[in-house]
Design a protein around this motif. Structure first.
Motif, PDB file in Angstrom:
ATOM      1  N   LEU A  35      -2.503   8.643   3.848  1.00  0.00           N
ATOM      2  CA  LEU A  35      -1.249   9.278   3.445  1.00  0.00           C
ATOM      3  C   LEU A  35      -0.993  10.560   4.238  1.00  0.00           C
ATOM      4  CD1 LEU A  35      -1.331   8.680  -0.417  1.00  0.00           C
ATOM      5  CD2 LEU A  35       0.301   7.726   1.230  1.00  0.00           C
ATOM      6  N   ALA A  36      -2.058  11.233   4.658  1.00  0.00           N
ATOM      7  CA  ALA A  36      -1.886  12.395   5.528  1.00  0.00           C
ATOM      8  C   ALA A  36      -1.274  11.958   6.859  1.00  0.00           C
ATOM      9  CB  ALA A  36      -3.224  13.089   5.754  1.00  0.00           C
ATOM     10  N   ALA A  37      -1.732  10.822   7.372  1.00  0.00           N
ATOM     11  CA  ALA A  37      -1.161  10.280   8.611  1.00  0.00           C
ATOM     12  C   ALA A  37       0.317   9.962   8.430  1.00  0.00           C
ATOM     13  CB  ALA A  37      -1.929   9.031   9.029  1.00  0.00           C
ATOM     14  N   LYS A  39       0.838  -1.201   0.000  1.00  0.00           N
ATOM     15  CA  LYS A  39       0.000   0.000   0.000  1.00  0.00           C
ATOM     16  C   LYS A  39       0.874   1.253   0.000  1.00  0.00           C
ATOM     17  CE  LYS A  39      -3.712  -2.548   0.528  1.00  0.00           C
ATOM     18  NZ  LYS A  39      -4.673  -2.740  -0.582  1.00  0.00           N
ATOM     19  N   PRO A  40       0.348   2.369  -0.480  1.00  0.00           N
ATOM     20  CA  PRO A  40       1.141   3.604  -0.497  1.00  0.00           C
ATOM     21  C   PRO A  40       1.466   4.132   0.900  1.00  0.00           C
ATOM     22  CG  PRO A  40      -0.712   3.759  -2.034  1.00  0.00           C
ATOM     23  CD  PRO A  40      -0.932   2.529  -1.207  1.00  0.00           C
ATOM     24  N   TRP A  41       0.604   3.834   1.877  1.00  0.00           N
ATOM     25  CA  TRP A  41       0.832   4.304   3.249  1.00  0.00           C
ATOM     26  C   TRP A  41       1.704   3.273   3.973  1.00  0.00           C
ATOM     27  CZ3 TRP A  41      -3.866   3.419   0.926  1.00  0.00           C
ATOM     28  CH2 TRP A  41      -4.516   2.238   1.249  1.00  0.00           C
ATOM     29  N   GLN A  42       2.996   3.477   3.955  1.00  0.00           N
ATOM     30  CA  GLN A  42       3.917   2.451   4.433  1.00  0.00           C
ATOM     31  C   GLN A  42       3.916   2.299   5.946  1.00  0.00           C
ATOM     32  OE1 GLN A  42       7.753   2.150   2.517  1.00  0.00           O
ATOM     33  NE2 GLN A  42       7.164   3.627   0.966  1.00  0.00           N
ATOM     34  N   LEU A  43       4.064   3.401   6.668  1.00  0.00           N
ATOM     35  CA  LEU A  43       4.171   3.317   8.126  1.00  0.00           C
ATOM     36  C   LEU A  43       2.822   3.101   8.799  1.00  0.00           C
ATOM     37  CD1 LEU A  43       6.804   6.131   8.708  1.00  0.00           C
ATOM     38  CD2 LEU A  43       7.161   3.666   8.820  1.00  0.00           C
ATOM     39  N   ALA A  44       1.752   3.546   8.171  1.00  0.00           N
ATOM     40  CA  ALA A  44       0.417   3.342   8.736  1.00  0.00           C
ATOM     41  C   ALA A  44      -0.120   1.946   8.438  1.00  0.00           C
ATOM     42  CB  ALA A  44      -0.549   4.393   8.188  1.00  0.00           C
ATOM     43  N   SER A  55      -6.450  18.889   6.884  1.00  0.00           N
ATOM     44  CA  SER A  55      -5.971  17.503   6.861  1.00  0.00           C
ATOM     45  C   SER A  55      -4.963  17.227   5.749  1.00  0.00           C
ATOM     46  CB  SER A  55      -7.149  16.536   6.740  1.00  0.00           C
ATOM     47  OG  SER A  55      -7.964  16.896   5.641  1.00  0.00           O
ATOM     48  N   GLN A  56      -4.840  18.141   4.791  1.00  0.00           N
ATOM     49  CA  GLN A  56      -3.795  18.031   3.776  1.00  0.00           C
ATOM     50  C   GLN A  56      -2.898  19.273   3.768  1.00  0.00           C
ATOM     51  OE1 GLN A  56      -6.353  16.718   0.354  1.00  0.00           O
ATOM     52  NE2 GLN A  56      -4.805  15.107   0.170  1.00  0.00           N
ATOM     53  N   ASN A  57      -2.817  19.913   4.920  1.00  0.00           N
ATOM     54  CA  ASN A  57      -1.866  21.008   5.121  1.00  0.00           C
ATOM     55  C   ASN A  57      -0.556  20.352   5.551  1.00  0.00           C
ATOM     56  OD1 ASN A  57      -0.298  23.117   6.118  1.00  0.00           O
ATOM     57  ND2 ASN A  57      -2.036  24.207   7.008  1.00  0.00           N
ATOM     58  N   PHE A  58       0.258  19.979   4.594  1.00  0.00           N
ATOM     59  CA  PHE A  58       1.412  19.124   4.864  1.00  0.00           C
ATOM     60  C   PHE A  58       2.456  19.760   5.771  1.00  0.00           C
ATOM     61  CE2 PHE A  58      -0.166  17.635   0.588  1.00  0.00           C
ATOM     62  CZ  PHE A  58      -0.868  16.562   1.118  1.00  0.00           C
ATOM     63  N   PRO A  59       2.753  21.063   5.641  1.00  0.00           N
ATOM     64  CA  PRO A  59       3.672  21.663   6.617  1.00  0.00           C
ATOM     65  C   PRO A  59       3.142  21.562   8.053  1.00  0.00           C
ATOM     66  CG  PRO A  59       3.470  23.070   4.692  1.00  0.00           C
ATOM     67  CD  PRO A  59       2.424  22.011   4.556  1.00  0.00           C
ATOM     68  N   LEU A  60       1.824  21.732   8.225  1.00  0.00           N
ATOM     69  CA  LEU A  60       1.232  21.619   9.562  1.00  0.00           C
ATOM     70  C   LEU A  60       1.318  20.188  10.081  1.00  0.00           C
ATOM     71  CD1 LEU A  60      -0.307  22.925  11.902  1.00  0.00           C
ATOM     72  CD2 LEU A  60      -2.441  22.436  10.673  1.00  0.00           C
ATOM     73  N   LEU A  61       1.069  19.223   9.205  1.00  0.00           N
ATOM     74  CA  LEU A  61       1.168  17.818   9.606  1.00  0.00           C
ATOM     75  C   LEU A  61       2.581  17.490  10.086  1.00  0.00           C
ATOM     76  CD1 LEU A  61      -0.881  16.085   6.761  1.00  0.00           C
ATOM     77  CD2 LEU A  61      -1.638  16.585   9.089  1.00  0.00           C
TER      78      LEU A  61
END
Length: 326
Positions: free
Chosen positions: A208-210, A56-61, A177-183
């Motif tokens: 992917l946000a996670a 899956k694209p979400w590797q760590l999750a 939820s897709q504010n990547f700098p904030l994440l």
């Protein structure tokens, strides 16, 4: 990596391949995440304990490498175990006395955490935007007086450190939820995170946000379904319990549900909350107010204290039927 390995030999090999990589510390393990697969599939090192090619694209999750379910500890409250955690409180913090009164009432009814917004992302700039730092100070007072751990939203990278100094859990709202700098900044704060699903997000985008938070070595992430925007107009949003059930099959992270926002009206909150527990939610985050009709934001969907007390009774029955507790 094996215990006590610094991974330097492996990193040298990855550099020789011109592969991208990041070293993270998650769940008491040192993990080297490397990509793309075509460059790293044949890279082997004696210090590697386990090599996983996640499909899956979400590797760590993904639960392909971590089979055991993650338990997120928020000031002693465990999310993701047998007990279902309910966080309750007003949409926005408006007044210290009101906040403390609500907190005492929801705690008596069985809530284990207090929710309330100090910073409010509103569609219109002319509506109540929250009390800001004064709201955070009220939240701290609530914790000191009532003892419920605090979950509140952070909206700006410049405020992460400040909000983290008051809150026990940082919420990323649907609009961010897709504010990547904030994440990334929230991940670096090393505080538990409640990550809401964006109103137009697919489940893949949500996971992917996670991943942005996990890549900062912060594994304490709770995913929160809060309804998505569809063609339906009779509810505020559509609560995607099918998406929730799917995500539970592919991740080790615990899942929460916010039934208040998709309902948009208080009489629909109870059935959505009960359905969320039946679908496998580990946590609920519910809006409650002593006088909802006077609330400065989301007045239509906030429960009265008596409605919340009744909801908690029913939630306990559903949880017990599933072999869980509240």
């Amino acid at each position: 990596m094996k215990n006590n390995s610094n991974g330097l030999k492996l990193i040298e090999k990855l550099k020789e391949k011109s592969a991208s990589y990041k070293v993270v510390d998650l769940y008491k393990r040192k993990i080297v995440v490397a990509w793309p697969d075509k460059l790293v599939e044949n890279v082997i090192d004696d210090d590697v304990e386990l090599k996983v090619r996640v499909s899956k694209p979400w590797q760590l999750a993904s639960n392909e490498w971590k089979k055991d379910k993650t338990i997120v500890n928020v000031d002693g409250i465990e999310i993701g175990g047998r007990n279902i955690v309910v966080a309750a409180g007003p949409c926005a913090i408006e007044d210290e006395d009101i906040a403390i009164e609500i907190a005492k009432a929801v705690k008596k009814a069985g809530a284990k955490m207090f929710r309330g917004g100090a910073y409010k992302p509103r569609t219109s700039p002319y509506t109540f935007q929250g009390l800001g730092e004064n709201g955070l100070k009220i939240l701290r007072k609530v914790y000191e007086v009532v003892g419920l751990p605090i979950v509140t939203e952070v909206m700006d990278t410049r405020d992460v450190e400040k909000v983290a100094s008051f809150a026990h859990m940082l919420q990323i709202g649907a609009r961010n939820s897709q504010n990547f700098p904030l994440l990334r900044e929230v991940g670096k704060a090393k505080k538990p995170v409640l990550l809401k699903r964006g109103m137009s997000m697919t489940t893949e985008e949500w996971l992917l946000a996670a991943e942005y938070i996990l890549l900062e070595s912060n594994g304490d992430v709770v995913l929160c379904e809060r309804g998505i925007r569809t063609f339906e107009k009779n509810t505020r949003f559509t609560l995607d319990l099918a998406g929730l059930a799917y995500v539970k099959t592919v991740t080790h992270l615990p899942l929460a549900v916010d039934p208040s926002h998709p309902a948009g009206r208080r009489d629909l909150v109870e059935p959505l909350a009960l359905a969320a527990i039946a679908a496998g939610a580990d946590m609920l985050i519910v809006e409650v107010h002593i006088a909802p009709e006077k609330a400065l934001s989301d007045s239509e969907q906030q429960l009265t204290i008596s409605m919340f007390e009744e909801l908690m009774k029913k939630l306990k029955m559903v949880a017990e039927a599933l072999g869980r507790s509240i």
